[in-house]
Design a protein around this motif. Structure first.
Motif, PDB file in Angstrom:
ATOM      1  N   ARG A   1       0.835  -1.201   0.000  1.00  0.00           N
ATOM      2  CA  ARG A   1       0.000   0.000   0.000  1.00  0.00           C
ATOM      3  C   ARG A   1       0.872   1.254   0.000  1.00  0.00           C
ATOM      4  O   ARG A   1       0.697   2.134  -0.842  1.00  0.00           O
ATOM      5  CB  ARG A   1      -0.902  -0.030   1.245  1.00  0.00           C
ATOM      6  CG  ARG A   1      -1.823   1.153   1.405  1.00  0.00           C
ATOM      7  CD  ARG A   1      -2.660   1.006   2.696  1.00  0.00           C
ATOM      8  NE  ARG A   1      -3.447   2.203   2.916  1.00  0.00           N
ATOM      9  CZ  ARG A   1      -4.692   2.395   2.463  1.00  0.00           C
ATOM     10  NH1 ARG A   1      -5.292   1.441   1.779  1.00  0.00           N
ATOM     11  NH2 ARG A   1      -5.332   3.521   2.680  1.00  0.00           N
ATOM     12  N   ILE A   2       1.795   1.323   0.943  1.00  0.00           N
ATOM     13  CA  ILE A   2       2.643   2.517   1.041  1.00  0.00           C
ATOM     14  C   ILE A   2       3.505   2.647  -0.217  1.00  0.00           C
ATOM     15  O   ILE A   2       3.743   3.753  -0.717  1.00  0.00           O
ATOM     16  CB  ILE A   2       3.494   2.473   2.326  1.00  0.00           C
ATOM     17  CG1 ILE A   2       2.575   2.549   3.556  1.00  0.00           C
ATOM     18  CG2 ILE A   2       4.503   3.620   2.355  1.00  0.00           C
ATOM     19  CD1 ILE A   2       3.287   2.406   4.897  1.00  0.00           C
TER      20      ILE A   2
ATOM     21  N   SER B   1       2.690   2.127  -3.091  1.00  0.00           N
ATOM     22  CA  SER B   1       1.897   2.676  -4.204  1.00  0.00           C
ATOM     23  C   SER B   1       1.745   4.192  -4.091  1.00  0.00           C
ATOM     24  O   SER B   1       1.247   4.840  -5.009  1.00  0.00           O
ATOM     25  CB  SER B   1       0.519   2.014  -4.237  1.00  0.00           C
ATOM     26  OG  SER B   1      -0.330   2.566  -3.232  1.00  0.00           O
ATOM     27  N   PHE B   2       2.185   4.771  -2.967  1.00  0.00           N
ATOM     28  CA  PHE B   2       2.028   6.220  -2.774  1.00  0.00           C
ATOM     29  C   PHE B   2       3.223   6.971  -3.352  1.00  0.00           C
ATOM     30  O   PHE B   2       4.193   6.382  -3.821  1.00  0.00           O
ATOM     31  CB  PHE B   2       1.852   6.536  -1.281  1.00  0.00           C
ATOM     32  CG  PHE B   2       0.590   5.975  -0.667  1.00  0.00           C
ATOM     33  CD1 PHE B   2      -0.518   5.639  -1.456  1.00  0.00           C
ATOM     34  CD2 PHE B   2       0.491   5.772   0.712  1.00  0.00           C
ATOM     35  CE1 PHE B   2      -1.682   5.121  -0.880  1.00  0.00           C
ATOM     36  CE2 PHE B   2      -0.665   5.253   1.291  1.00  0.00           C
ATOM     37  CZ  PHE B   2      -1.751   4.922   0.496  1.00  0.00           C
ATOM     38  N   ASP B   3       3.144   8.291  -3.317  1.00  0.00           N
ATOM     39  CA  ASP B   3       4.161   9.152  -3.929  1.00  0.00           C
ATOM     40  C   ASP B   3       5.388   9.291  -3.027  1.00  0.00           C
ATOM     41  O   ASP B   3       5.266   9.641  -1.848  1.00  0.00           O
ATOM     42  CB  ASP B   3       3.529  10.534  -4.163  1.00  0.00           C
ATOM     43  CG  ASP B   3       4.493  11.534  -4.752  1.00  0.00           C
ATOM     44  OD1 ASP B   3       4.930  11.331  -5.900  1.00  0.00           O
ATOM     45  OD2 ASP B   3       4.827  12.511  -4.045  1.00  0.00           O
TER      46      ASP B   3
ATOM     47  N   GLN C   1       7.894  11.453  -2.832  1.00  0.00           N
ATOM     48  CA  GLN C   1       8.221  12.746  -2.216  1.00  0.00           C
ATOM     49  C   GLN C   1       7.243  13.093  -1.090  1.00  0.00           C
ATOM     50  O   GLN C   1       7.612  13.687  -0.081  1.00  0.00           O
ATOM     51  CB  GLN C   1       8.258  13.866  -3.266  1.00  0.00           C
ATOM     52  CG  GLN C   1       8.795  15.149  -2.633  1.00  0.00           C
ATOM     53  CD  GLN C   1       9.032  16.263  -3.629  1.00  0.00           C
ATOM     54  OE1 GLN C   1       9.175  16.025  -4.823  1.00  0.00           O
ATOM     55  NE2 GLN C   1       9.081  17.494  -3.131  1.00  0.00           N
ATOM     56  N   THR C   2       5.992  12.722  -1.276  1.00  0.00           N
ATOM     57  CA  THR C   2       5.004  12.962  -0.214  1.00  0.00           C
ATOM     58  C   THR C   2       5.365  12.169   1.039  1.00  0.00           C
ATOM     59  O   THR C   2       5.281  12.680   2.167  1.00  0.00           O
ATOM     60  CB  THR C   2       3.590  12.574  -0.703  1.00  0.00           C
ATOM     61  OG1 THR C   2       3.300  13.298  -1.897  1.00  0.00           O
ATOM     62  CG2 THR C   2       2.536  12.889   0.338  1.00  0.00           C
ATOM     63  N   ILE C   3       5.779  10.919   0.851  1.00  0.00           N
ATOM     64  CA  ILE C   3       6.212  10.100   1.984  1.00  0.00           C
ATOM     65  C   ILE C   3       7.389  10.758   2.689  1.00  0.00           C
ATOM     66  O   ILE C   3       7.403  10.908   3.914  1.00  0.00           O
ATOM     67  CB  ILE C   3       6.619   8.682   1.500  1.00  0.00           C
ATOM     68  CG1 ILE C   3       5.397   7.915   0.996  1.00  0.00           C
ATOM     69  CG2 ILE C   3       7.342   7.920   2.612  1.00  0.00           C
ATOM     70  CD1 ILE C   3       5.730   6.603   0.284  1.00  0.00           C
TER      71      ILE C   3
ATOM     72  N   ASP D   1       8.483  13.939   2.630  1.00  0.00           N
ATOM     73  CA  ASP D   1       8.193  15.236   3.263  1.00  0.00           C
ATOM     74  C   ASP D   1       7.344  15.058   4.526  1.00  0.00           C
ATOM     75  O   ASP D   1       7.482  15.804   5.500  1.00  0.00           O
ATOM     76  CB  ASP D   1       7.469  16.161   2.276  1.00  0.00           C
ATOM     77  CG  ASP D   1       8.386  16.600   1.136  1.00  0.00           C
ATOM     78  OD1 ASP D   1       9.611  16.401   1.233  1.00  0.00           O
ATOM     79  OD2 ASP D   1       7.877  17.145   0.133  1.00  0.00           O
ATOM     80  N   THR D   2       6.459  14.078   4.502  1.00  0.00           N
ATOM     81  CA  THR D   2       5.605  13.827   5.663  1.00  0.00           C
ATOM     82  C   THR D   2       6.420  13.202   6.796  1.00  0.00           C
ATOM     83  O   THR D   2       6.335  13.638   7.955  1.00  0.00           O
ATOM     84  CB  THR D   2       4.448  12.887   5.266  1.00  0.00           C
ATOM     85  OG1 THR D   2       3.724  13.488   4.188  1.00  0.00           O
ATOM     86  CG2 THR D   2       3.507  12.652   6.431  1.00  0.00           C
ATOM     87  N   LYS D   3       7.235  12.222   6.454  1.00  0.00           N
ATOM     88  CA  LYS D   3       8.070  11.574   7.474  1.00  0.00           C
ATOM     89  C   LYS D   3       9.032  12.573   8.101  1.00  0.00           C
ATOM     90  O   LYS D   3       9.274  12.532   9.318  1.00  0.00           O
ATOM     91  CB  LYS D   3       8.834  10.392   6.862  1.00  0.00           C
ATOM     92  CG  LYS D   3       9.772   9.716   7.869  1.00  0.00           C
ATOM     93  CD  LYS D   3      10.441   8.459   7.352  1.00  0.00           C
ATOM     94  CE  LYS D   3      11.645   8.109   8.242  1.00  0.00           C
ATOM     95  NZ  LYS D   3      12.355   6.889   7.848  1.00  0.00           N
TER      96      LYS D   3
END
Lengths: 276, 276, 276
Positions: C204-205, C207-209, C211-213, C215-217
């Motif tokens: 699942r993770i 499949s995500f973007d 850079q978003t991962i 910047d959020t982390k």
């Protein structure tokens, strides 16, 4: 009530490495004028002894671990005491020293721990509660008081902002199961298992190397203890709240209804402060 | 959808001391262009009223507490608003002001709280959820967005790093039981008990002294609130993520499949964002 | 034992976005002289790869996730290594880099994770454990050692002061249920569900973007990571404790009784260190 016994807090050395501190001030284990100097002496002994590794705090009084100030005694005496070694008032001074002592402190909680009883338990390194018989709370806000021994600083770090605000601002009783869910205590155990569990843990830690315990705890302290200034600020807010007429009135009403005396008010303190 | 009603957020004064704020923007309680100014007005009232002690936030819409931005509305309007009194964008501004307000805020969560709905709940002092009917989440990362209302700062402090990273980076639905285990909410209660529990707690706190509540909460704030700069940095990262083509494409795909409209996409949002 | 295989830590790319790191150093998954350089290479690959989003750490050895240093190997070699890029000793260096890497790290814990195994799991972003087969611990204090890879800093922030002190100072085994209650792991799952759950979350993770991962982390890191100086201080205290005669004697006694070799001592390590 505060005159009935001269020794309210006993120190017992189970071995040079493992001590027990027992609150024995029936019927309520209320925090009277003699409790502070007696505890102070014990905290100093814990700090300075070269052999002790573990100290367990417990109660000898059915139904009460340790509760709040005796509001029937002269409170001025307490607030005007000279500061302790940390520069804080003797009560918060004692608590922050206990948290930093190079010794493992464990609260064995059976019966009610509220006010100073909860604050002492929170200053200990670990807390284990009777699932059926422990009641923890900070009742103070219900009496118009800001709690003075650091629960805003400590509960926030222990259980997170939301649960800490609930415990402190609801001023309500927290039973064993909820205390465990919230992390108010490490664990709640069946009452029949509690003494054996704590004793085994204390003996286990007492078999370890004192310097290793001290050096390890010191690093947990860096990561987890609130700065003293937060505790000091809480004490100052408590003293200020006690002087306000609105609070004096609330406390008077509570006393008229049985507060600080043996009976239903203290047995069901959470319910009681919600009825004002 | 954002045109259907002119009042989406109601303020009801149950007593001078106890207010309710009700989200009533069917069918989704989506956060539309009018939601922000209406909430802003209420937050200001909460800050300035001299009598209110407790505010409960709740929903009047079946299945939804409060959800994310209405991605079918003009988003430029939102990101270009002038800053609020704290210097932050009005949405994070409102949230940090609510957390610092001298009033106890309680989120009563039934139905889905995601995006801004979760962020509002996290800015409240306490959160109580329906065990059967509450769903909390930060869906944003699944849409290519960094969440903008502070969950990185708040969830990390509430549930610890590991669980916060799971909730935010999985972008998945969190049901009542897990929300309680993780500390996302104070407690999850059987749906039938939730309203009565929150109402009793609110009435109880409303009977206490306002200044004591304020002074006590202020000290919990010192121990538990993230610095504003962390919230600001999160908002900036959100705005930056929204402008990236990869994110625009993700959001477009989601909208094509039903996102921001009543139906299966919003009902099962956690599942939905995992299918891209 | 450390000579039996040349590759102890495998890297497998399930996809460009989703990697697995497998500890395969039977019979104990003990941390030997080759483990450090092999892990170092993998951590560097994780940091520098432009596509990987998720890394799962797991074990191929029945009963053991990853355990402590091989005390039968030459320990001087380990403590004298030149520092890594952060200026810390290579072991804590690797851990703090993993926590900051722009990638989601997940520990899938089946079998014993103690010492370095627990420390690696704690440096990961998330931890999921087998309810029946996971055992976590920091056994070090029982051997006279201060733990060196940061558990004082990390456990205190994850589970609060009281539970962190209990886990570290008791040096005892923590099973799946208690690990979940304390927040040592995100969740404990039935052993039969664990692999499927972690795999689904990782996919699942992935499949995500990216850079978003990242910047959020990064913002969760700001809110939740201990400063490197705390980790460094812990490592220094560990090295100092290892040099003390009292500790050398404790370790010698433990080795004489089976420590660092396959058998009952390692299978029941918590019980074992309590018998000295």
């Amino acid at each position: 009530m505060s005159e009935t016994k001269s020794t309210e807090v006993y120190l017992t050395r189970r071995s040079p490495h493992y001590w027990r501190v027992t609150f024995d001030h029936p019927p309520l284990n209320i925090f009277g004028p003699k409790t502070l100097p007696q505890m102070s002496e014990i905290i100093t002994a814990i700090e300075n002894d070269e052999q002790v590794k573990v100290v367990v705090f417990e109660s000898a009084v059915e139904g009460f671990f340790l509760i709040h100030l005796d509001f029937l005694a002269k409170l001025d005496d307490l607030t005007r005491l000279p500061p302790g070694p940390t520069g804080l008032h003797p009560w918060p001074d004692m608590l922050v020293r206990l948290s930093r002592a190079p010794v493992v402190s464990i609260a064995l909680i059976r019966g009610r721990a509220t006010g100073m009883g909860s604050e002492l338990a929170l200053a200990c390194d670990m807390r284990f509660a009777s699932r059926e018989k422990a009641i923890l709370s900070q009742f103070e806000v219900g009496a118009g008081l800001v709690p003075g021994g650091g629960p805003m600083a400590r509960l926030s770090r222990l259980m997170g902002r939301g649960r800490a605000l609930e415990v402190i601002l609801s001023a309500d009783d927290v039973q064993g199961d909820l205390a465990e869910l919230y992390g108010y205590v490490n664990r709640s155990l069946p009452d029949a298992d509690l003494d054996g569990f704590v004793d085994a843990l204390a003996n286990r830690i007492a078999s370890f190397d004192k310097q290793t315990i001290r050096d390890t705890k010191r690093l947990v302290n860096v990561a987890s203890l609130p700065p003293d200034i937060e505790i000091e600020s809480g004490w100052d807010a408590c003293v200020a709240s006690m002087a306000r007429p609105a609070t004096q009135q609330r406390i008077k009403t509570l006393i008229d209804r049985g507060f600080s005396r043996s009976g239903d008010a203290e047995n069901r303190l959470g319910y009681f402060v919600g009825q004002t």
